[in-house]
Design an enzyme around this catalytic site. Structure first.
Site, PDB file in Angstrom:
ATOM      1  N   LYS A  47      -1.821  -2.366   2.131  1.00 26.49           N
ATOM      2  CA  LYS A  47      -1.782  -1.026   2.950  1.00 26.49           C
ATOM      3  C   LYS A  47      -2.479  -1.380   4.230  1.00 26.49           C
ATOM      4  CE  LYS A  47      -1.738   3.562  -0.249  1.00 26.49           C
ATOM      5  NZ  LYS A  47      -2.195   3.860  -0.605  1.00 26.49           N
ATOM      6  N   LYS A  50       8.836  -0.984  -4.118  1.00 21.42           N
ATOM      7  CA  LYS A  50       8.025  -0.099  -4.667  1.00 21.42           C
ATOM      8  C   LYS A  50       9.223   1.171  -4.317  1.00 21.42           C
ATOM      9  CE  LYS A  50       4.721   1.799  -5.450  1.00 21.42           C
ATOM     10  NZ  LYS A  50       2.553   1.480  -4.868  1.00 21.42           N
ATOM     11  N   LYS A 106       6.659   7.273  -1.070  1.00 13.66           N
ATOM     12  CA  LYS A 106       5.815   9.048  -0.371  1.00 13.66           C
ATOM     13  C   LYS A 106       5.766   7.881   0.745  1.00 13.66           C
ATOM     14  CE  LYS A 106       2.870  11.423  -3.541  1.00 13.66           C
ATOM     15  NZ  LYS A 106       1.203  10.612  -3.342  1.00 13.66           N
TER      16      LYS A 106
END
Ligand code: AMP
Ligand code: TRP
Length: 344
Positions: free
Chosen positions: A120, A207, A210
């Site tokens: 992230k 993956k 969102k």
């Protein structure tokens, strides 16, 4: 860990989901669908983890509406708010209090191993917030504040639950009562179903997320019938028919992903779905996947829209959840503070 073994020794489930918009099929199959199936066997606490959401910048108005949206999605998917506890994390201040105590138990070296932070934060590590780095400690507090025994999540959260176990053990070693008992038992991850890691529709090695810039990469719980249909039609595949064996399927990430999604949506095994479609092309398989996805998701999105017409009612449900969650959390935190040596 199977659902049967939990039934034999039921304790308590805790799980959370971030209110950051774009709830997708991965969230549904990897988490919420399993919450719904577990809640009747074991007392369950589910949280909309807004404190986690602000580890990356959020627009306050959007955050507020995402909290409503995610709450509505969870209820529309079948979480029973009469028997289970559903609340927003920031409304129970004990989470942050226990997180601070755990900050003083968890070691920097343990956090440095967390792969999700590395992903992230990316190259811009120096600019990431301290909260993003520290987030697994708050997650450990979420789980242990209720002495939860089982944590149903998607595959990506396994490492965070291992950290929660490390923190619980370290706490147990540091702080003992007169009987020298362990205060926390160690929570188990529950990674159930055939879609523990739903992949992007544009790239079977990434993956479904969102935050992917491409909306075509995911099926959102709010997508219309036409959107679901178009996204599956356009989903990346190869030109070969579906294979005979699972081993062959595993070498074809996009095909594997679509078959896994079909299996999870229909609550069947990947191998039975493969048997059903092996030798068939995607032009035969995709229309059936579309039908199944639309049939499963449309009732959820229409119920969600219905619930969102009355956000005051959603607030009431969260308030009731807050009170029930506090009743469990308060005495546990009190015991923790006593063990640490605070006077309260
Ligand atoms: P998040 O969206 O990060 O708040 O995740 C909420 C829950 O959904 C967690 O249990 C995740 O493990 C699960 N989840 C998120 N993305 C996926 C995915 N692509 N496949 C399966 N589970 C997922
Ligand atoms: N970290 C989880 C995610 O991003 C959400 C979460 C926060 C959670 N606290 C939790 C999940 C406690 C399970 C238990 O998906």
């Amino acid at each position: 860990m199977t659902k049967e073994s939990i039934k034999q020794n039921p304790q308590r489930i805790f799980s959370g989901i971030q209110p950051t918009g774009n709830l997708h099929l991965g969230n549904y199959l990897g988490a919420i669908k399993n919450w719904v199936s577990l809640q009747s066997d074991i007392p369950s606490i589910f949280s909309i983890v807004d404190l986690h959401a602000i580890t990356v910048p959020q627009d306050p108005a959007k955050l507020r509406s995402s909290i409503h949206e995610v709450t509505a999605a969870i209820i529309a998917s079948g979480v029973d708010v009469k028997n289970s506890i559903l609340f927003n994390q920031s409304s129970v201040k004990e989470h942050t209090e226990l997180a601070w105590i755990f900050n003083c138990v968890c070691r920097i070296g343990w956090l440095n191993r967390m792969t999700q932070f590395k992903e992230k934060a990316g190259k811009n590590r120096e600019k990431a917030t301290v909260g993003l780095y520290n987030y697994p400690v708050l997650m450990a507090a979420d789980i242990l504040l209720y002495k939860a025994s089982h944590v149903p999540v998607g595959d990506d959260q396994k490492q965070h639950i291992e950290l929660a176990r490390d923190i619980a053990s370290a706490f147990n070693n540091m702080f003992k009562n007169e009987k020298q008992e362990d205060f926390f038992s160690l929570p188990e991850p529950l990674i159930l179903g055939t879609a523990t890691r739903v992949m992007s529709l544009r790239d079977g090695t990434k993956k479904m997320s969102k935050s992917d810039d491409s909306d075509a990469s995911r099926i959102n719980l709010t997508d219309t019938r036409d959107q679901i249909s178009n996204k599956i039609k356009k989903a990346k595949t190869d030109s070969n028919p579906l294979p005979e064996t699972l081993d062959e399927l595993k070498t074809r990430p996009e095909a594997l992903n679509l078959i896994n999604i079909y299996a999870a949506l229909s609550s069947q095994k990947t191998s039975s779905i493969l048997e059903q479609f092996s030798g068939k092309g995607f032009s035969y398989f995709k229309p059936q996947l579309i039908e199944l996805a639309v049939d499963t998701l449309s009732p959820i999105s229409s119920e969600m829209r219905n619930l969102l017409k009355d956000t005051k009612e959603i607030d009431k449900i969260l308030k009731i959840g807050q009170e029930k969650a506090k009743n469990i959390a308060e005495p546990i935190l009190k015991d923790v503070k006593n063990l640490v040596g605070f006077i309260n």
